[in-house]
Design a protein around this motif. Structure first.
Motif, PDB file in Angstrom:
ATOM      1  N   PRO A  90       0.787  -1.236   0.000  1.00 41.87           N
ATOM      2  CA  PRO A  90       0.000   0.000   0.000  1.00 41.87           C
ATOM      3  C   PRO A  90       0.825   1.296   0.000  1.00 41.87           C
ATOM      4  O   PRO A  90       0.276   2.367  -0.203  1.00 41.87           O
ATOM      5  CB  PRO A  90      -0.835  -0.107   1.270  1.00 41.87           C
ATOM      6  N   ARG A  91       2.121   1.194   0.188  1.00 38.10           N
ATOM      7  CA  ARG A  91       2.961   2.400   0.194  1.00 38.10           C
ATOM      8  C   ARG A  91       3.446   2.786  -1.199  1.00 38.10           C
ATOM      9  O   ARG A  91       3.862   3.914  -1.417  1.00 38.10           O
ATOM     10  CB  ARG A  91       4.168   2.194   1.101  1.00 38.10           C
ATOM     11  N   GLU A  92       3.417   1.842  -2.121  1.00 37.34           N
ATOM     12  CA  GLU A  92       3.947   2.103  -3.462  1.00 37.34           C
ATOM     13  C   GLU A  92       2.813   2.338  -4.462  1.00 37.34           C
ATOM     14  O   GLU A  92       1.926   1.506  -4.620  1.00 37.34           O
ATOM     15  CB  GLU A  92       4.798   0.927  -3.941  1.00 37.34           C
ATOM     16  N   GLU A  93       2.889   3.473  -5.110  1.00 38.44           N
ATOM     17  CA  GLU A  93       1.914   3.795  -6.150  1.00 38.44           C
ATOM     18  C   GLU A  93       2.442   3.261  -7.477  1.00 38.44           C
ATOM     19  O   GLU A  93       3.596   3.483  -7.827  1.00 38.44           O
ATOM     20  CB  GLU A  93       1.738   5.314  -6.220  1.00 38.44           C
ATOM     21  N   MET A  94       1.580   2.540  -8.201  1.00 36.50           N
ATOM     22  CA  MET A  94       2.007   2.017  -9.492  1.00 36.50           C
ATOM     23  C   MET A  94       1.030   2.420 -10.583  1.00 36.50           C
ATOM     24  O   MET A  94      -0.172   2.561 -10.336  1.00 36.50           O
ATOM     25  CB  MET A  94       2.175   0.503  -9.453  1.00 36.50           C
ATOM     26  N   LEU A  95       1.559   2.621 -11.756  1.00 37.70           N
ATOM     27  CA  LEU A  95       0.748   2.974 -12.913  1.00 37.70           C
ATOM     28  C   LEU A  95       0.041   1.725 -13.404  1.00 37.70           C
ATOM     29  O   LEU A  95       0.684   0.720 -13.714  1.00 37.70           O
ATOM     30  CB  LEU A  95       1.627   3.559 -14.016  1.00 37.70           C
ATOM     31  N   LEU A  96      -1.276   1.770 -13.446  1.00 30.66           N
ATOM     32  CA  LEU A  96      -2.062   0.635 -13.914  1.00 30.66           C
ATOM     33  C   LEU A  96      -2.194   0.669 -15.437  1.00 30.66           C
ATOM     34  O   LEU A  96      -1.912  -0.305 -16.121  1.00 30.66           O
ATOM     35  CB  LEU A  96      -3.444   0.659 -13.250  1.00 30.66           C
ATOM     36  N   ALA A  97      -2.632   1.833 -15.979  1.00 24.29           N
ATOM     37  CA  ALA A  97      -2.836   1.935 -17.422  1.00 24.29           C
ATOM     38  C   ALA A  97      -3.066   3.390 -17.822  1.00 24.29           C
ATOM     39  O   ALA A  97      -3.346   4.243 -16.977  1.00 24.29           O
ATOM     40  CB  ALA A  97      -4.036   1.091 -17.843  1.00 24.29           C
ATOM     41  N   HIS A  98      -2.962   3.627 -19.122  1.00 24.94           N
ATOM     42  CA  HIS A  98      -3.306   4.917 -19.723  1.00 24.94           C
ATOM     43  C   HIS A  98      -4.651   4.760 -20.421  1.00 24.94           C
ATOM     44  O   HIS A  98      -4.922   3.713 -21.026  1.00 24.94           O
ATOM     45  CB  HIS A  98      -2.247   5.333 -20.745  1.00 24.94           C
ATOM     46  N   PHE A  99      -5.474   5.812 -20.345  1.00 20.46           N
ATOM     47  CA  PHE A  99      -6.819   5.753 -20.899  1.00 20.46           C
ATOM     48  C   PHE A  99      -7.144   7.005 -21.698  1.00 20.46           C
ATOM     49  O   PHE A  99      -6.626   8.083 -21.412  1.00 20.46           O
ATOM     50  CB  PHE A  99      -7.858   5.689 -19.763  1.00 20.46           C
ATOM     51  N   ILE A 100      -8.042   6.828 -22.652  1.00 19.24           N
ATOM     52  CA  ILE A 100      -8.747   7.949 -23.249  1.00 19.24           C
ATOM     53  C   ILE A 100     -10.208   7.534 -23.305  1.00 19.24           C
ATOM     54  O   ILE A 100     -10.531   6.390 -23.658  1.00 19.24           O
ATOM     55  CB  ILE A 100      -8.196   8.354 -24.636  1.00 19.24           C
ATOM     56  N   ALA A 101     -11.071   8.428 -22.879  1.00 24.40           N
ATOM     57  CA  ALA A 101     -12.497   8.107 -22.821  1.00 24.40           C
ATOM     58  C   ALA A 101     -13.318   9.275 -23.334  1.00 24.40           C
ATOM     59  O   ALA A 101     -12.964  10.436 -23.132  1.00 24.40           O
ATOM     60  CB  ALA A 101     -12.911   7.779 -21.387  1.00 24.40           C
ATOM     61  N   ILE A 102     -14.393   8.937 -24.001  1.00 23.31           N
ATOM     62  CA  ILE A 102     -15.390   9.917 -24.428  1.00 23.31           C
ATOM     63  C   ILE A 102     -16.664   9.578 -23.669  1.00 23.31           C
ATOM     64  O   ILE A 102     -17.156   8.441 -23.743  1.00 23.31           O
ATOM     65  CB  ILE A 102     -15.644   9.856 -25.940  1.00 23.31           C
ATOM     66  N   TRP A 103     -17.167  10.544 -22.924  1.00 24.63           N
ATOM     67  CA  TRP A 103     -18.364  10.338 -22.111  1.00 24.63           C
ATOM     68  C   TRP A 103     -19.499  11.217 -22.579  1.00 24.63           C
ATOM     69  O   TRP A 103     -19.303  12.388 -22.881  1.00 24.63           O
ATOM     70  CB  TRP A 103     -18.079  10.681 -20.642  1.00 24.63           C
TER      71      TRP A 103
END
Length: 120
Positions: A90-103
């Motif tokens: 829980p102390r380490e932040e990790m990049l899960l993914a990159h996104f682009i979204a149109i809502w």
């Protein structure tokens, strides 16, 4: 509240890992078309809540960093990176993914989503 403000508030919340919060943002008729690096899936209200529940089992924290956001009427396009902290570390932040979204927003809720993602 404008469509852009709704999207900004949504991504600043813990809705992605807390289905109780997510319910406040979803239109009952929501459909999300998601093209990921693993293929295409279509999600509805119940499957989005289920996804949020699944994410909450693996991650203790979720953070979205928006790099671009463009709004016109009820449509908002957002480009962001999704960071998480795992239960195991829980102390380490990790990049899960990159996104682009149109809502598309309807009745001040997320109504239609078109999303693409790429794992980090």
């Amino acid at each position: 509240m404008s469509a852009k403000e709704i999207i900004q508030k949504f991504y600043k919340s813990d809705a992605l890992i807390d289905s109780d919060i997510l319910k406040d943002y979803l239109h009952s008729d929501i459909i999300v078309d998601w093209n990921s690096s693993k293929g295409f899936i279509q999600l509805d209200y119940d499957s989005l809540l289920s996804l949020s529940n699944d994410l909450s089992k693996a991650y203790v924290r979720s953070k979205v960093r928006i790099s671009h956001i463009v709004s016109e009427n009820d449509m908002v396009t957002v480009r962001y990176s999704h960071f998480v902290k795992t239960i195991e570390n829980p102390r380490e932040e990790m990049l899960l993914a990159h996104f682009i979204a149109i809502w598309q927003i309807k009745d001040n809720k997320l109504y239609r989503g078109y999303q693409m993602s790429q794992l980090s």
